[in-house]
Design a protein around this motif. Sequence first.
Motif, PDB file in Angstrom:
ATOM      1  N   UNK A 140      -1.076  -6.062  -7.478  1.00 13.73           N
ATOM      2  CA  UNK A 140      -0.106  -6.569  -6.432  1.00 13.73           C
ATOM      3  C   UNK A 140      -0.827  -6.529  -4.967  1.00 13.73           C
ATOM      4  N   UNK A 141      -1.547  -5.353  -4.744  1.00 11.25           N
ATOM      5  CA  UNK A 141      -2.118  -5.231  -3.554  1.00 11.25           C
ATOM      6  C   UNK A 141      -3.568  -6.004  -3.537  1.00 11.25           C
ATOM      7  N   UNK A 142      -4.016  -6.181  -4.752  1.00  9.51           N
ATOM      8  CA  UNK A 142      -5.219  -7.253  -4.931  1.00  9.51           C
ATOM      9  C   UNK A 142      -4.804  -8.543  -4.547  1.00  9.51           C
ATOM     10  N   UNK A 179       3.272   4.846 -18.803  1.00 12.22           N
ATOM     11  CA  UNK A 179       4.090   3.694 -18.128  1.00 12.22           C
ATOM     12  C   UNK A 179       3.620   3.945 -16.349  1.00 12.22           C
ATOM     13  N   UNK A 180       3.566   5.224 -15.917  1.00 10.86           N
ATOM     14  CA  UNK A 180       3.141   5.334 -14.757  1.00 10.86           C
ATOM     15  C   UNK A 180       1.760   4.737 -14.252  1.00 10.86           C
ATOM     16  N   UNK A 181       0.846   4.924 -15.231  1.00 16.48           N
ATOM     17  CA  UNK A 181      -0.418   4.563 -15.018  1.00 16.48           C
ATOM     18  C   UNK A 181      -0.296   2.903 -14.902  1.00 16.48           C
ATOM     19  N   UNK A 182       0.678   2.259 -16.001  1.00 18.72           N
ATOM     20  CA  UNK A 182       0.632   0.785 -15.828  1.00 18.72           C
ATOM     21  C   UNK A 182       1.251   0.448 -14.608  1.00 18.72           C
ATOM     22  N   UNK A 183       2.234   1.114 -13.840  1.00 23.27           N
ATOM     23  CA  UNK A 183       2.755   0.713 -12.664  1.00 23.27           C
ATOM     24  C   UNK A 183       1.754   0.822 -11.528  1.00 23.27           C
ATOM     25  N   UNK A 184       0.881   1.816 -11.589  1.00 20.59           N
ATOM     26  CA  UNK A 184      -0.144   1.926 -10.495  1.00 20.59           C
ATOM     27  C   UNK A 184      -1.210   0.746 -10.674  1.00 20.59           C
ATOM     28  N   UNK A 185      -1.465   0.570 -12.084  1.00 17.42           N
ATOM     29  CA  UNK A 185      -2.180  -0.799 -12.023  1.00 17.42           C
ATOM     30  C   UNK A 185      -1.472  -1.754 -11.696  1.00 17.42           C
ATOM     31  N   UNK A 235       0.850  -1.170  -0.054  1.00 16.20           N
ATOM     32  CA  UNK A 235       0.005  -0.020   0.015  1.00 16.20           C
ATOM     33  C   UNK A 235       1.002   1.401   0.000  1.00 16.20           C
ATOM     34  N   UNK A 236       2.024   1.222   0.617  1.00 14.21           N
ATOM     35  CA  UNK A 236       2.825   2.348   0.647  1.00 14.21           C
ATOM     36  C   UNK A 236       3.328   2.466  -0.936  1.00 14.21           C
ATOM     37  N   UNK A 237       3.734   1.501  -1.475  1.00 15.26           N
ATOM     38  CA  UNK A 237       4.417   1.607  -3.094  1.00 15.26           C
ATOM     39  C   UNK A 237       3.204   2.211  -3.815  1.00 15.26           C
ATOM     40  N   UNK A 238       1.991   1.812  -3.538  1.00 17.80           N
ATOM     41  CA  UNK A 238       0.913   2.022  -4.301  1.00 17.80           C
ATOM     42  C   UNK A 238       0.644   3.725  -4.250  1.00 17.80           C
ATOM     43  N   UNK A 239       0.717   3.991  -2.965  1.00 19.56           N
ATOM     44  CA  UNK A 239       0.452   5.497  -2.433  1.00 19.56           C
ATOM     45  C   UNK A 239       1.429   6.471  -3.335  1.00 19.56           C
ATOM     46  N   UNK A 240       2.764   5.869  -3.296  1.00 19.20           N
ATOM     47  CA  UNK A 240       3.695   6.805  -3.606  1.00 19.20           C
ATOM     48  C   UNK A 240       3.898   6.998  -5.374  1.00 19.20           C
TER      49      UNK A 240
END
Length: 655
Positions: A434-436, A423-429, A216-221
């Motif tokens: 991963x969080x899921x 690229x960033x949107x792909x990383x967020x997804x 979740x920390x990675x996702x927030x960043x």
Amino acid sequence: MSSPESVTSSITVLAENIGGIDSTEVTLEPGVNVLTGRNATNRTSFLQTIMAALGSRRSSLKGDADAGHVELAFDGEQYTRYLERRNGEIVFEGDPYLEDSELADLFAFLLESNEARRAVRRGDDLRELIMQPIDTDEIEAEISTLEAEKRDLDDRLDHLSQLGNDLPELEAERTSLEDEIETTSERIADLKDDLEEFDLGVEASRARKEEIESAFADLQNARTELESIEYDLETERESHAELEAERDDLEAELDGLDDDLESPDRLEGRVQELRARKRSLDTTVSELQSVIRFNEERLADDGFDLELGDSIDSDSDGDTDTGGDITDQLLADSSDVVCWTCGSQVDRERIETTLDQLRSLRQSKLTERSDLQDQIDELSTRQKDLREQREQREATETRLEAIDDELERRSQRIEELEAELEAQQARVDELEDDAGTVENAAYDEVIETHRELNRLELERDDLEAERDDVDARIEEIEAKLDERDELEDRRETVEAELTDLRTRVDRIEENAVDAFNDHMESILSILEYRNIDRIWIERREKTVREGRRKVTRPAFDLHIVRTTEDGATYEDTVDHLSESEREVTGLVFALAGYLVHDVYEIVPFMLLDSLEAIDSDRIAELVDYFEEYVDCLVVALLREDAEALSDDHAYVREI
């Protein structure tokens, strides 16, 4: 010289070509000097000589002279003045006694032409004369300055008042933001408590818990970085759109310019050619004018004078009868003239016809020259327009090139940002996936709590930034409002100064009128005119038109109080006075002005002339009255009027 020294020595006056004086040297004494004699004995010219040396420009040159000078010497000092006629005007040079003679011209040099005496004779408004020596322009300038400052203060106070009205709204907004921040903080604290109270030990190991929190920390960043890229991309797109709009405008402007512009350098050759033709025409017109003028003069003189006597003497037999025949032939027809080119007789009409042809030719050349000048002006204007259009086109093309370069750079940047965004949107997804993957039925509540906690923390950051902006605005307004008391105090001071200045002119006018009235009463009491009890000035307001509006301006009216034979008094005006009474009234007014404005403190001389309207005894009283105020009083009198004066005075009987 700003203030006079007491005159203690004899006064030497030398003059050359002043008024009606060829040259003279006269010695005056401190006290009263009486210029006595008949009329037309240069007494007034001598007074003008003294005026010139003292600094006045109201002296004249002798009619047949182009230059003159005067010297005035007393108490070891010498004052000189040179007068020269240049281009029909008299030019004054030298080192006179006064730098500015305005006050002396009005109230010390009391000749018949004195402006104060003349104004009374004409019945003019006397305010301008009375107030002329008083510098009210400085007061008016100070009033204008203070009025401008007051307007500025009013604007600043109005602005502060508006800021003061905005302050309660800002304070209410700050309170609302603080309440929202407090509520959000409380909610964040509750969520953190929920996460701490959630018992992961029963369901999973500590490693599992750290894995979830790290995900979740990675996702927030990643989401924060995504928002930053989106903002940069939007900014670049807006700048790109603005540049495109500017480029379209410039291209439209460029399309509107004429592509087939004529070269201004090519036109320069045409202009120079026309100017050369015009110079040639100028020469031709000048020569034609000289020829026309010469022939007109000769025609007016009936040609050259022939030396008939010489012609007769040159005959071989000296026969006078033959000479008579020649004369008869020359004078037989009065319409013939002797040609000044060949010496023969020519009919006047033929010469006049030729002159008319010359005049017509000159007029046609003038017209041609005017046409050439119009062409030159037109081509010069066209040259200027072409250069301006060429400069405008070059500037527009330069700007378009710069815009194209900037658009290319920004397009490239937009492509880079779009790639970064993708690229960033792909990383967020990916991070969300991963969080899921760590979710299961047991961790659904934990995951949702983390998501809500992240959202609330971002929201609180935005609220705190907004509150800081409001705090800064409030501090700025409060700092400015601290100036309000100082500005209000200054405004009150300016208002008081304006009130004082606006009434100061009125007070000056009232005091001047009172002083004039007091001195005129004193002088009139010396003269003891039975039919004039009082001469006084009334200050009143009158309405005048200035442009399209009507304004109120002060005016000074002169009044005369008379007494009838039966003792009744009534008020009269200058219009109803006799010529001698007007002269007396004008003199009384001018003498009062001498005392009111303390002219004796500026120049130690007083000049009196044209006193014939006053009898000799009253002249003697006036002279005695003013003798105590002036070091050197010079009065021009007829012999019979001078008899009433004291023998102790200095008398000048020849100039």
